[in-house]
Design a protein around this motif. Structure first.
Motif, short mmCIF file in Angstrom:
data_model
loop_
_atom_site.label_atom_id
_atom_site.label_comp_id
_atom_site.label_asym_id
_atom_site.label_seq_id
_atom_site.Cartn_x
_atom_site.Cartn_y
_atom_site.Cartn_z
N SER A 37 1.31 1.61 4.12
CA SER A 37 1.17 2.40 2.90
C SER A 37 0.11 1.86 1.95
N ILE A 38 -0.10 0.53 1.98
CA ILE A 38 -1.04 -0.07 1.03
C ILE A 38 -1.92 -1.10 1.73
N ILE A 39 -3.08 -1.32 1.15
CA ILE A 39 -3.99 -2.39 1.52
C ILE A 39 -4.18 -3.25 0.29
N TYR A 40 -4.31 -4.55 0.46
CA TYR A 40 -4.32 -5.43 -0.71
C TYR A 40 -4.97 -6.77 -0.37
N GLY A 41 -5.23 -7.56 -1.42
CA GLY A 41 -5.74 -8.91 -1.25
C GLY A 41 -4.62 -9.92 -1.29
N PHE A 42 -4.70 -10.92 -0.42
CA PHE A 42 -3.66 -11.94 -0.33
C PHE A 42 -4.32 -13.31 -0.38
N LYS A 43 -3.81 -14.20 -1.23
CA LYS A 43 -4.37 -15.54 -1.37
C LYS A 43 -3.34 -16.57 -0.96
N GLU A 44 -3.72 -17.42 -0.03
CA GLU A 44 -2.85 -18.50 0.43
C GLU A 44 -3.66 -19.79 0.41
N GLY A 45 -3.36 -20.67 -0.56
CA GLY A 45 -4.19 -21.85 -0.76
C GLY A 45 -5.57 -21.45 -1.21
N ASP A 46 -6.60 -21.91 -0.49
CA ASP A 46 -7.97 -21.56 -0.82
C ASP A 46 -8.46 -20.35 -0.02
N ASN A 47 -7.61 -19.78 0.79
CA ASN A 47 -8.02 -18.70 1.67
C ASN A 47 -7.68 -17.34 1.05
N LYS A 48 -8.65 -16.42 1.04
CA LYS A 48 -8.45 -15.07 0.52
C LYS A 48 -8.67 -14.07 1.65
N SER A 49 -7.69 -13.22 1.89
CA SER A 49 -7.74 -12.28 3.00
C SER A 49 -7.33 -10.89 2.54
N ILE A 50 -7.58 -9.91 3.40
CA ILE A 50 -7.17 -8.53 3.15
C ILE A 50 -6.11 -8.16 4.18
N TYR A 51 -5.01 -7.57 3.70
CA TYR A 51 -3.87 -7.23 4.53
C TYR A 51 -3.49 -5.76 4.37
N LEU A 52 -2.80 -5.24 5.38
CA LEU A 52 -2.09 -3.97 5.31
C LEU A 52 -0.61 -4.26 5.19
N SER A 53 0.12 -3.37 4.50
CA SER A 53 1.58 -3.52 4.40
C SER A 53 2.25 -2.16 4.34
N ASP A 54 3.50 -2.11 4.78
CA ASP A 54 4.29 -0.92 4.56
C ASP A 54 4.78 -0.89 3.12
N GLU A 55 5.42 0.19 2.74
CA GLU A 55 5.84 0.38 1.34
C GLU A 55 6.91 -0.61 0.90
N GLN A 56 7.68 -1.11 1.83
CA GLN A 56 8.76 -2.04 1.50
C GLN A 56 8.32 -3.50 1.53
N GLY A 57 7.10 -3.77 2.00
CA GLY A 57 6.64 -5.14 2.11
C GLY A 57 7.26 -5.90 3.26
N LYS A 58 7.88 -5.18 4.20
CA LYS A 58 8.57 -5.83 5.32
C LYS A 58 7.65 -6.04 6.52
N LYS A 59 6.63 -5.21 6.64
CA LYS A 59 5.68 -5.33 7.75
C LYS A 59 4.29 -5.49 7.16
N ARG A 60 3.58 -6.48 7.60
CA ARG A 60 2.22 -6.63 7.11
C ARG A 60 1.37 -7.22 8.22
N ILE A 61 0.09 -6.97 8.16
CA ILE A 61 -0.82 -7.47 9.17
C ILE A 61 -2.18 -7.76 8.53
N LYS A 62 -2.75 -8.88 8.89
CA LYS A 62 -4.02 -9.32 8.32
C LYS A 62 -5.18 -8.58 8.98
N ILE A 63 -6.13 -8.14 8.14
CA ILE A 63 -7.33 -7.48 8.65
C ILE A 63 -8.49 -8.46 8.76
N ILE A 64 -8.83 -9.11 7.64
CA ILE A 64 -10.06 -9.90 7.62
C ILE A 64 -10.02 -10.89 6.47
N ASP A 65 -10.73 -12.01 6.62
CA ASP A 65 -10.96 -12.95 5.53
C ASP A 65 -12.20 -12.50 4.77
#
Length: 321
Positions: A37-65
């Motif tokens: 349902s959504i695409i967003y930016g995710f930051k973990e430590g010094d790494n910034k990536s773009i992810y997809l997620s369902d509306e509930q936040g239960k399923k997500r998958i990384k696209i690219i750094d």
């Protein structure tokens, strides 16, 4: 259904479950034509990536750094085969628009004007053009805000004359929704406006002495979600497309940002900073009720209406390697 296709879907399910940030994955859920349902930016430590997620936040998958671990504000093309986003260069002094396939391959840098901040790309309904905002400091030290247009391959870049402002996006009827110049001004406030693609026929929807900005059109084109600080804090609002019925949705002590509609138009996603200085993604019903946190340490939300299943299976397979 062929065994090859079943294998691809199983691969996608396994990858999504493995990458989930929540507790577990429900194996009895069916994979639909729109698992995200959504695409967003995710930051973990010094790494910034773009992810997809369902509306509930239960399923997500990384696209690219993102380049240099700085940038984001992604958007998905109408075909579901590409994303657009911005990355930062020159010690974060230059922001550039990029595209990549939805499986993370074929990343291309489309803009590269030094010391300019290009951000917030949005695809046209046919996916052939991208509109984006550009900010820069002029020779007098004043911040300038312009709206730019280019083909989706980066060619024919040009400023839309007569439009000063930012956060542009296409409306279903082909017009542009944006906020006027004012966020960096001491004498004027940003207002939500609509204009033709050539910059003509500007219609101002908000009119007060506080900033109204970052507008997002609902899937059916009848409402606009946006940010305003008119009540003393930056909150999420909605209004009708003609500017009527302006309604506050969030009531927080800290700043909210990044509004984005759910694909069915019933909810608005937004970003809010928590007490630890980390941004989380929430969703709220469009009448202001039932607020719920969806994802932690995430921001820069945008709506996903379609993801190409072939590319998605390739992405899931790549994440298993």
């Amino acid at each position: 259904m062929s065994s090859k296709k079943i294998s691809g879907i199983k691969c996608l399910l396994f990858s999504i479950c493995f990458l989930s940030v929540t507790t577990g994955c429900q194996t009895n859920e069916k994979v639909t034509s729109q698992p995200f349902s959504i695409i967003y930016g995710f930051k973990e430590g010094d790494n910034k990536s773009i992810y997809l997620s369902d509306e509930q936040g239960k399923k997500r998958i990384k696209i690219i750094d993102v380049p240099n671990n700085a940038g984001g504000y992604p958007a998905v093309s109408p075909t579901g085969k590409q994303i657009a986003f911005y990355g930062k260069y020159d010690k974060r002094k230059t922001w550039s628009i990029h595209t990549a396939d939805i499986d993370g391959t074929n990343m291309r840098r489309l803009t590269n004007l030094k010391n300019a901040w290009d951000y917030g790309p949005a695809f046209s309904s046919d996916g052939k053009t991208i509109v984006f905002g550009r900010e820069y400091t002029d020779k007098n030290g004043d911040m300038q805000e312009g709206i730019w247009l280019m083909n989706s391959d980066g060619t024919e870049q040009h400023q839309i004359k007569g439009l000063e402002g930012g956060a542009p996006e296409y409306m279903p009827d082909g017009r542009l929704l944006f906020h006027s110049k004012g966020r960096f001004s001491k004498t004027a406030a940003a207002q939500i406006s609509i204009a033709n693609i050539d910059g003509s026929n500007v219609i101002q929807l908000t009119n007060d002495d506080t900033d109204n900005f970052n507008p997002k059109i609902s899937p059916d084109g009848t409402q606009i979600a946006y940010l305003s600080n008119r009540d003393g804090n930056q909150e999420v609002y909605v209004m009708n497309v003609d500017g009527s019925n302006q309604t506050r949705l969030t009531r927080n002590r800290i700043r909210d940002g990044d509004p984005a509609w759910s694909p069915d138009g019933s909810k608005v996603f937004f970003t809010s900073q928590n007490v630890f200085g980390i941004y989380d993604i929430y969703k709220v019903d469009k009448d202001g009720s039932s607020t719920e946190r969806v994802l932690i340490n995430a921001s820069q939300t945008a709506t996903v209406y379609h993801v190409d299943k072939h590319y998605l299976e390739r992405l899931a397979h790549a994440r298993q390697q």
